[in-house]
Design a protein around this motif. Structure first.
Motif, PDB file in Angstrom:
ATOM      1  N   ASP A 320       0.839  -1.201   0.000  1.00  0.00           N
ATOM      2  CA  ASP A 320       0.000   0.000   0.000  1.00  0.00           C
ATOM      3  C   ASP A 320       0.871   1.247   0.000  1.00  0.00           C
ATOM      4  O   ASP A 320       1.876   1.333   0.713  1.00  0.00           O
ATOM      5  N   GLY A 321       0.458   2.230  -0.795  1.00  0.00           N
ATOM      6  CA  GLY A 321       1.161   3.504  -0.822  1.00  0.00           C
ATOM      7  C   GLY A 321       2.260   3.606  -1.842  1.00  0.00           C
ATOM      8  O   GLY A 321       2.761   4.706  -2.106  1.00  0.00           O
ATOM      9  N   ALA A 364       3.690   6.869  -0.596  1.00  0.00           N
ATOM     10  CA  ALA A 364       2.920   7.678   0.343  1.00  0.00           C
ATOM     11  C   ALA A 364       2.219   6.742   1.323  1.00  0.00           C
ATOM     12  O   ALA A 364       1.042   6.396   1.147  1.00  0.00           O
ATOM     13  N   PRO A 365       2.917   6.291   2.372  1.00  0.00           N
ATOM     14  CA  PRO A 365       2.323   5.334   3.305  1.00  0.00           C
ATOM     15  C   PRO A 365       1.199   5.918   4.149  1.00  0.00           C
ATOM     16  O   PRO A 365       0.343   5.192   4.646  1.00  0.00           O
ATOM     17  N   THR A 366       1.187   7.259   4.335  1.00  0.00           N
ATOM     18  CA  THR A 366       0.137   7.923   5.093  1.00  0.00           C
ATOM     19  C   THR A 366      -0.299   9.172   4.330  1.00  0.00           C
ATOM     20  O   THR A 366       0.296   9.547   3.321  1.00  0.00           O
ATOM     21  N   ASP A 367      -1.319   9.823   4.873  1.00  0.00           N
ATOM     22  CA  ASP A 367      -1.765  11.081   4.278  1.00  0.00           C
ATOM     23  C   ASP A 367      -0.848  12.234   4.618  1.00  0.00           C
ATOM     24  O   ASP A 367      -1.008  13.338   4.081  1.00  0.00           O
ATOM     25  N   LYS A 368       0.112  12.015   5.511  1.00  0.00           N
ATOM     26  CA  LYS A 368       0.984  13.082   5.985  1.00  0.00           C
ATOM     27  C   LYS A 368       2.174  13.349   5.070  1.00  0.00           C
ATOM     28  O   LYS A 368       2.562  14.495   4.860  1.00  0.00           O
ATOM     29  N   PHE A 407      10.429  15.306  -1.640  1.00  0.00           N
ATOM     30  CA  PHE A 407       9.786  14.881  -0.401  1.00  0.00           C
ATOM     31  C   PHE A 407       8.730  15.913  -0.033  1.00  0.00           C
ATOM     32  O   PHE A 407       9.011  17.120  -0.001  1.00  0.00           O
ATOM     33  N   SER A 408       7.505  15.463   0.231  1.00  0.00           N
ATOM     34  CA  SER A 408       6.400  16.354   0.580  1.00  0.00           C
ATOM     35  C   SER A 408       5.829  15.982   1.939  1.00  0.00           C
ATOM     36  O   SER A 408       5.712  14.788   2.275  1.00  0.00           O
ATOM     37  N   TYR A 409       5.470  17.016   2.713  1.00  0.00           N
ATOM     38  CA  TYR A 409       4.869  16.790   4.032  1.00  0.00           C
ATOM     39  C   TYR A 409       3.647  17.676   4.194  1.00  0.00           C
ATOM     40  O   TYR A 409       3.676  18.870   3.882  1.00  0.00           O
ATOM     41  N   HIS A 410       2.565  17.062   4.675  1.00  0.00           N
ATOM     42  CA  HIS A 410       1.279  17.753   4.846  1.00  0.00           C
ATOM     43  C   HIS A 410       1.086  18.036   6.334  1.00  0.00           C
ATOM     44  O   HIS A 410       0.822  17.132   7.116  1.00  0.00           O
TER      45      HIS A 410
END
Length: 448
Positions: A320-321, A364-368, A407-410
């Motif tokens: 996943d991701g 992208a393992p999480t939405d973050k 690298f992106s961070y939300h």
């Protein structure tokens, strides 16, 4: 350090002229503004509106003309100041309507753009300290486009849909002039305005026999109008005569077709095979006329580009991701007719590589947070119409393979941060000028 004269490098002799090298300093400041609005009402009406503007706050370059290294800190030269920019506006409204033999998605909209340029090159007694004397050349001009379009996507049944649309454009080039300082003072010559009106239709049909396959055929006519630089290219003599401009420059007219076969591989993957052809009449390109020896922007009568593209999109790769997108494209672009340079007929059209490959791996393992790794390959291509330039490097066009990472961070809704590196391996490659070497970037974005 050698600045001029005879030079021997690896057994090859070179004769450097005294004006081969120059000093140059430049300052740039740009401002881009944008505003967008979206509406998705409960009754099915969708509205998209956007405004954008690009303004040059400062575009100043200073260059020496005297022999180096003596001119490093001053002396005769030139100073160039540019004011370029554009404004755009787009409005689109769409609504689903059930009837007339099936479901219809009707859409209509309006487009506006205006581009302008105002450039001045001054002779300078001291290039380093920007001490200007006389105007060597000034050039200005504008282009403007208004366009209206309407389109309908008709879902005839579960397996079949038809798209039909049209766009009408009103284009104009105007307010163009060139100036210089002559013996009797400032000389200004105005260039004639030019306008075109064109209609561009588009048709597409899609057949989906089952959940695994989809077939689509599309064709469209489109028009590309000359840019400000192409329209008003050229200079002005000391007597006010415009040289190298091409008032008869025509817009490009394209007839594009493609046929795409899509194979869905479960719910998270698909493979796509596309055959495409684009026939362009009056392609705009800077070339030297074989009969007049004038080098400026001219029309290449007929260019045909054909190709095949194979693409894969896997939205879940093993875990996943983890996702993968990759495509491979082969393109054959041939000059079929060029009355101004007949020896170019049968050659490859410049700046179109035969092979291109792109591969993007994202996790992208999480939405973050998410990390993306991409590789791009572009094969051999030419920059000259007669394909005589077989070497890359400065002034030529290179094939290249480059890699990027991001690298992106939300943080919170609407607040995002991005860090990345383009051209990780610091590849050196050229398209006349060098492409950027290894580049680091950081971005903070807030949306509301």
């Amino acid at each position: 350090m050698v600045y001029s004269g005879a030079v021997d490098i690896d057994g090859k002799n070179y004769d450097l002229k005294s004006d081969t090298f120059k000093y140059r300093e430049a300052e740039y400041q740009d401002l881009i503004n944008g505003l967008s609005y979206k509406l998705d009402s409960p009754d099915g009406l969708k509205v998209d509106a956007s405004l954008s503007a690009y303004t040059t706050l400062k575009n100043l370059s200073r260059q020496s003309s005297d022999v180096v290294p003596d001119s490093k800190h001053g002396g005769a030269g030139t100073v160039t100041e540019n004011d370029n920019g554009w404004y755009t506006a787009d409005l689109k409204a769409a609504k689903d309507i059930n009837g007339w033999g099936g479901m219809h998605t009707l859409a209509a909209g309006y487009h506006f753009d205006q581009y302008y340029t105002d450039s001045e090159t001054w002779n300078a007694s001291d290039w380093y300290d920007d001490v200007r004397t006389t105007l060597d050349e000034a050039s200005e001009g504008k282009t403007r486009t208004h366009a209206l379009f309407i389109e309908d996507t008709w879902y005839i049944e579960d397996h079949w849909s038809v798209y039909l649309g049209g766009r009408y454009e009103w284009w104009k080039g105007f307010d163009a002039s060139k100036s210089t300082d002559g013996a009797s003072g400032r000389i200004t010559t105005n260039l004639d305005d030019k306008s075109e009106n064109d209609f561009s239709p588009k048709f597409s049909t899609t057949y989906t026999p089952n959940n695994n396959w989809q077939l689509r055929f599309s064709m469209a006519l489109a028009t590309r109008y000359p840019t400000v630089g192409e329209m008003y290219y050229g200079g002005i003599t000391s007597t006010g005569e415009i040289n190298k401009s091409n008032p008869d420059l025509k817009p490009e007219e394209s007839f594009a077709k493609d046929f795409t076969i899509t194979r869905f591989l479960g719910k998270s993957s698909e493979a796509r095979l596309t055959f495409f052809e684009d026939e362009i009449d009056n392609a705009i390109f800077k070339q030297t006329n074989s009969y007049t020896d004038v080098n400026n922007y001219q029309n290449v009568d007929e260019v045909r580009t054909r190709g095949i593209e194979l693409a894969f999109n896997v939205r879940r790769l093993f875990i996943d991701g983890l996702g993968l997108f990759t495509n491979l494209a082969w393109t054959d672009s041939e000059i079929l007719r060029n009355d101004n340079v007949p020896e170019s007929v049968g050659k490859d059209f410049p700046r179109v590589p035969e092979w291109r490959v792109k591969c993007v791996l994202d996790y992208a393992p999480t939405d973050k947070w998410a990390i993306t790794f991409a590789g791009h390959y572009s094969g051999d291509q030419y920059s000259e119409l007669d394909n005589s330039d077989t070497n890359g490097g400065y002034g030529g066009v290179d094939d290249f393979l480059v890699f990027d990472v991001k690298f992106s961070y939300h943080f919170t809704p609407g607040f995002d941060a991005t860090l990345g590196v383009d051209n990780i391996t610091d590849e050196e490659y050229y398209v006349s000028h060098p492409y950027p070497m290894r580049t680091y970037f950081a971005e903070l974005k807030y949306s509301f």
